[in-house]
Design an enzyme around this catalytic site. Structure first.
Site, PDB file in Angstrom:
ATOM      1  N   HIS A  16      -4.745  -3.464   6.309  1.00 13.91           N
ATOM      2  CA  HIS A  16      -4.530  -3.723   4.875  1.00 13.91           C
ATOM      3  C   HIS A  16      -5.876  -4.128   4.283  1.00 13.91           C
ATOM      4  O   HIS A  16      -6.171  -5.301   4.100  1.00 13.91           O
ATOM      5  CB  HIS A  16      -3.485  -4.820   4.654  1.00 13.91           C
ATOM      6  CG  HIS A  16      -3.400  -5.222   3.201  1.00 13.91           C
ATOM      7  ND1 HIS A  16      -2.926  -4.384   2.214  1.00 13.91           N
ATOM      8  CD2 HIS A  16      -3.783  -6.353   2.557  1.00 13.91           C
ATOM      9  CE1 HIS A  16      -3.010  -4.990   1.054  1.00 13.91           C
ATOM     10  NE2 HIS A  16      -3.531  -6.189   1.229  1.00 13.91           N
ATOM     11  N   ASP A  59       0.844  -1.200   0.000  1.00 12.97           N
ATOM     12  CA  ASP A  59       0.000   0.000   0.000  1.00 12.97           C
ATOM     13  C   ASP A  59       0.883   1.255   0.000  1.00 12.97           C
ATOM     14  O   ASP A  59       0.606   2.230  -0.695  1.00 12.97           O
ATOM     15  CB  ASP A  59      -0.911  -0.018   1.228  1.00 12.97           C
ATOM     16  CG  ASP A  59      -1.603  -1.364   1.382  1.00 12.97           C
ATOM     17  OD1 ASP A  59      -2.402  -1.717   0.512  1.00 12.97           O
ATOM     18  OD2 ASP A  59      -1.301  -2.088   2.351  1.00 12.97           O
TER      19      ASP A  59
HETATM   20  N1  LIG Z   1      -0.740  -7.965   2.410  1.00  9.33           N
HETATM   21  C1  LIG Z   1      -0.748  -7.723   1.101  1.00  9.33           C
HETATM   22  O1  LIG Z   1      -0.412  -6.601   0.674  1.00  9.33           O
HETATM   23  C2  LIG Z   1      -1.141  -8.771   0.094  1.00  9.33           C
HETATM   24  C3  LIG Z   1      -0.993  -8.498  -1.281  1.00  9.33           C
HETATM   25  C4  LIG Z   1      -1.326  -9.481  -2.204  1.00  9.33           C
HETATM   26  C5  LIG Z   1      -1.806 -10.711  -1.789  1.00  9.33           C
HETATM   27  N2  LIG Z   1      -1.969 -10.934  -0.446  1.00  9.33           N
HETATM   28  C6  LIG Z   1      -2.458 -12.219   0.058  1.00  9.33           C
HETATM   29  O2  LIG Z   1      -1.400 -13.169   0.014  1.00  9.33           O
HETATM   30  C7  LIG Z   1      -1.948 -14.494   0.016  1.00  9.33           C
HETATM   31  C8  LIG Z   1      -1.254 -15.360  -1.007  1.00  9.33           C
HETATM   32  O3  LIG Z   1      -1.502 -14.877  -2.305  1.00  9.33           O
HETATM   33  P1  LIG Z   1      -1.108 -15.740  -3.580  1.00  9.33           P
HETATM   34  O4  LIG Z   1      -1.504 -14.915  -4.750  1.00  9.33           O
HETATM   35  O5  LIG Z   1       0.260 -16.255  -3.507  1.00  9.33           O
HETATM   36  O6  LIG Z   1      -2.140 -16.941  -3.428  1.00  9.33           O
HETATM   37  P2  LIG Z   1      -2.095 -18.380  -4.132  1.00  9.33           P
HETATM   38  O7  LIG Z   1      -3.464 -18.939  -3.963  1.00  9.33           O
HETATM   39  O8  LIG Z   1      -1.474 -18.302  -5.481  1.00  9.33           O
HETATM   40  O9  LIG Z   1      -1.083 -19.184  -3.206  1.00  9.33           O
HETATM   41  C9  LIG Z   1      -1.350 -19.483  -1.878  1.00  9.33           C
HETATM   42  C10 LIG Z   1      -0.607 -20.755  -1.552  1.00  9.33           C
HETATM   43  O10 LIG Z   1      -0.761 -20.988  -0.165  1.00  9.33           O
HETATM   44  C11 LIG Z   1      -0.839 -22.381   0.000  1.00  9.33           C
HETATM   45  N3  LIG Z   1      -1.397 -22.688   1.321  1.00  9.33           N
HETATM   46  C12 LIG Z   1      -2.699 -22.732   1.709  1.00  9.33           C
HETATM   47  N4  LIG Z   1      -2.799 -23.128   2.980  1.00  9.33           N
HETATM   48  C13 LIG Z   1      -1.541 -23.320   3.425  1.00  9.33           C
HETATM   49  C14 LIG Z   1      -0.997 -23.767   4.650  1.00  9.33           C
HETATM   50  N5  LIG Z   1      -1.775 -24.085   5.692  1.00  9.33           N
HETATM   51  N6  LIG Z   1       0.334 -23.871   4.751  1.00  9.33           N
HETATM   52  C15 LIG Z   1       1.143 -23.581   3.724  1.00  9.33           C
HETATM   53  N7  LIG Z   1       0.678 -23.184   2.516  1.00  9.33           N
HETATM   54  C16 LIG Z   1      -0.647 -23.057   2.385  1.00  9.33           C
HETATM   55  C17 LIG Z   1      -1.679 -22.853  -1.169  1.00  9.33           C
HETATM   56  O11 LIG Z   1      -1.517 -24.231  -1.415  1.00  9.33           O
HETATM   57  C18 LIG Z   1      -1.141 -21.981  -2.292  1.00  9.33           C
HETATM   58  O12 LIG Z   1      -0.084 -22.615  -2.981  1.00  9.33           O
HETATM   59  C19 LIG Z   1      -3.436 -14.294  -0.195  1.00  9.33           C
HETATM   60  O13 LIG Z   1      -4.081 -14.363   1.067  1.00  9.33           O
HETATM   61  C20 LIG Z   1      -3.542 -12.888  -0.748  1.00  9.33           C
HETATM   62  O14 LIG Z   1      -4.810 -12.316  -0.487  1.00  9.33           O
HETATM   63  C21 LIG Z   1      -1.626  -9.993   0.493  1.00  9.33           C
HETATM   64  O1  LIG Z   2      -5.480 -10.491  -2.360  1.00  8.99           O
HETATM   65  C1  LIG Z   2      -6.177  -9.470  -2.318  1.00  8.99           C
HETATM   66  O2  LIG Z   2      -7.382  -9.483  -1.979  1.00  8.99           O
HETATM   67  C2  LIG Z   2      -5.597  -8.143  -2.728  1.00  8.99           C
HETATM   68  C3  LIG Z   2      -4.291  -7.865  -2.081  1.00  8.99           C
HETATM   69  O3  LIG Z   2      -4.388  -7.802  -0.688  1.00  8.99           O
HETATM   70  C4  LIG Z   2      -3.708  -6.586  -2.610  1.00  8.99           C
HETATM   71  O4  LIG Z   2      -3.694  -5.576  -1.898  1.00  8.99           O
HETATM   72  O5  LIG Z   2      -3.293  -6.586  -3.790  1.00  8.99           O
END
Ligand SMILES: NC(=O)c1ccc[n+]([C@@H]2O[C@H](COP(=O)([O-])OP(=O)(O)OC[C@H]3O[C@@H](n4cnc5c(N)ncnc54)[C@H](O)[C@@H]3O)[C@@H](O)[C@H]2O)c1
Ligand SMILES: O=C(O)C[C@H](O)C(=O)O
Length: 329
Positions: free
Chosen positions: A188, A160
């Site tokens: 977030h 962000d």
């Molecule tokens: N804070 C932020 O700014 C921000 C930004 C973008 C995404 N995110 C979040 O990050 C997370 C991951 O995003 P992504 O695009 O990589 O998702 P994704 O679905 O591509 O990958 C998530 C992975 O986590 C694994 N997983 C699920 N449960 C698990 C467990 N108990 N132990 C270990 N691994 C496990 C899944 O098998 C999968 O491979 C999501 O929750 C998304 O919303 C946060």
């Molecule tokens: O995974 C999401 O819902 C969005 C993510 O947290 C982001 O800020 O890009």
């Protein structure tokens, strides 16, 4: 190379953020170009094969700093001796799922991971939670790790922060390097508040340089706060490379320090600063030095900012109540 490798655990390693993150860690961008690393990849059992594929590719890069890769579906193994824990894997919201269901499903992930960190991590462990809802997942993991100092559990608002830097730079016709002291406050989520009143552009107040309250309220704040949804809409998948980049920035800054006169944004346990209830993992302006962070004190918070900070903090309080009532903290 004589330095002891740093153990870095990445959960959700086979996911899309994992794929954008692991190669940068292994190349030295997380901790520094002279710091060897050992990677521990934690995945759920059905995704272990995909994680093995990523590990094969990591091998094929022949990164000089990469001193080993372990892959496991057992948190107790993944966090054994870990110095830096990047909790990326989370349960996404699926159709028909209520907020309580989402929090409960993530409790099933972050509670055991917090306990494994408590029981097995290195004494100096630093934790960054990326998986959403990141602030409250961090709270769940922290509550399950009473022997780890609470301030080691942080959540990511650096994405962000970076988004806000670029939007502000574009508006002011400057580069991101001309901007300092920007802050993301709160959760977030879409309630987060990107604050430019304390930010500086080339030594002047950013709000005064921009001098456009309509743009601030109707363009800048919603663009930053809803950027995650806009990426999902455009890409058909949530942000991955930019999220991985922000995770790298978060840990690098935590370990290596903020620049003189500047600060960054991290979601950290509140000590009551700025009226944020103690213990909530909320985003603040922080400076870092020698691997420690401090919340910047004494900033002027105007009425415009106060209302928006309070709204996001209120949402965090409600999330804390929800996980408390589910017995997750
Ligand atoms: N804070 C932020 O700014 C921000 C930004 C973008 C995404 N995110 C979040 O990050 C997370 C991951 O995003 P992504 O695009 O990589 O998702 P994704 O679905 O591509 O990958 C998530 C992975 O986590 C694994 N997983 C699920 N449960 C698990 C467990 N108990 N132990 C270990 N691994 C496990 C899944 O098998 C999968 O491979 C999501 O929750 C998304 O919303 C946060
Ligand atoms: O995974 C999401 O819902 C969005 C993510 O947290 C982001 O800020 O890009």
């Amino acid at each position: 190379m004589t330095r002891t490798p740093v153990n870095v655990t990445v959960t959700g390693a086979a996911g899309q953020i994992g794929y954008a993150l692991l190669f940068r860690i292994a190349s030295g961008q997380l901790l520094g170009a002279d710091v060897p690393v050992k990677l521990r990849l934690l995945e759920i059992t059905p995704a272990l094969k995909a994680a093995e594929g990523t590990a094969m590719e990591l091998d094929d890069c022949a990164f000089p700093l990469l001193q080993g890769i372990d892959i496991t579906d057992d948190p107790n193994v993944a966090f054994d001796g870990t110095n830096v824990a990047l909790l990326v894997g989370a349960r996404p919201r699926t159709k028909g799922m209520e907020r309580g269901d989402l929090l409960e499903a993530n409790g099933g992930i972050f509670k055991p991971q917090g306990k494994a960190i408590n029981d097995h991590a290195a004494d100096d462990v630093k934790v960054l939670v990326v998986g959403n809802p990141a602030n409250t997942n961090a709270l769940i993991a922290q509550a399950a790790a009473p022997d780890v100092p609470a301030e080691r559990f942080t959540a990511m608002t650096r994405l962000d922060h970076n988004r806000a830097l670029t939007q502000l730079a574009k508006k002011a016709g400057v580069t991101v390097s001309d901007i300092s002291r920007l802050t993301i406050w709160g959760n977030h989520s879409a309630t987060q508040y990107p604050d430019i009143f304390n930010a500086r552009i080339g030594g002047k107040s950013a709000a005064e340089v921009v001098n456009d309250e309509k743009w601030l309220a109707e363009d800048f704040i919603p663009t930053v706060a809803k950027r995650g949804a806009a990426i999902i809409e455009a890409r058909g998948a949530s942000s991955a490379a930019s999220a991985a980049n922000a995770a790298i920035d978060h840990v690098y800054t935590w370990v290596n320090g903020t620049a003189e006169g500047d600060w960054t944004s991290m979601a950290v346990p509140s000590d009551g600063s700025y009226g944020v209830p103690e213990g909530l993992i909320s985003s603040f302006p922080v400076t870092t030095k020698d691997g420690q962070y401090e919340i910047v004190q004494g900033l002027d918070i105007n009425e415009f900012s106060r209302t928006r900070i309070d709204a996001s903090v209120q949402e965090l309080s409600e999330e804390r109540e929800a996980v408390r009532s589910l017995g997750l903290i």
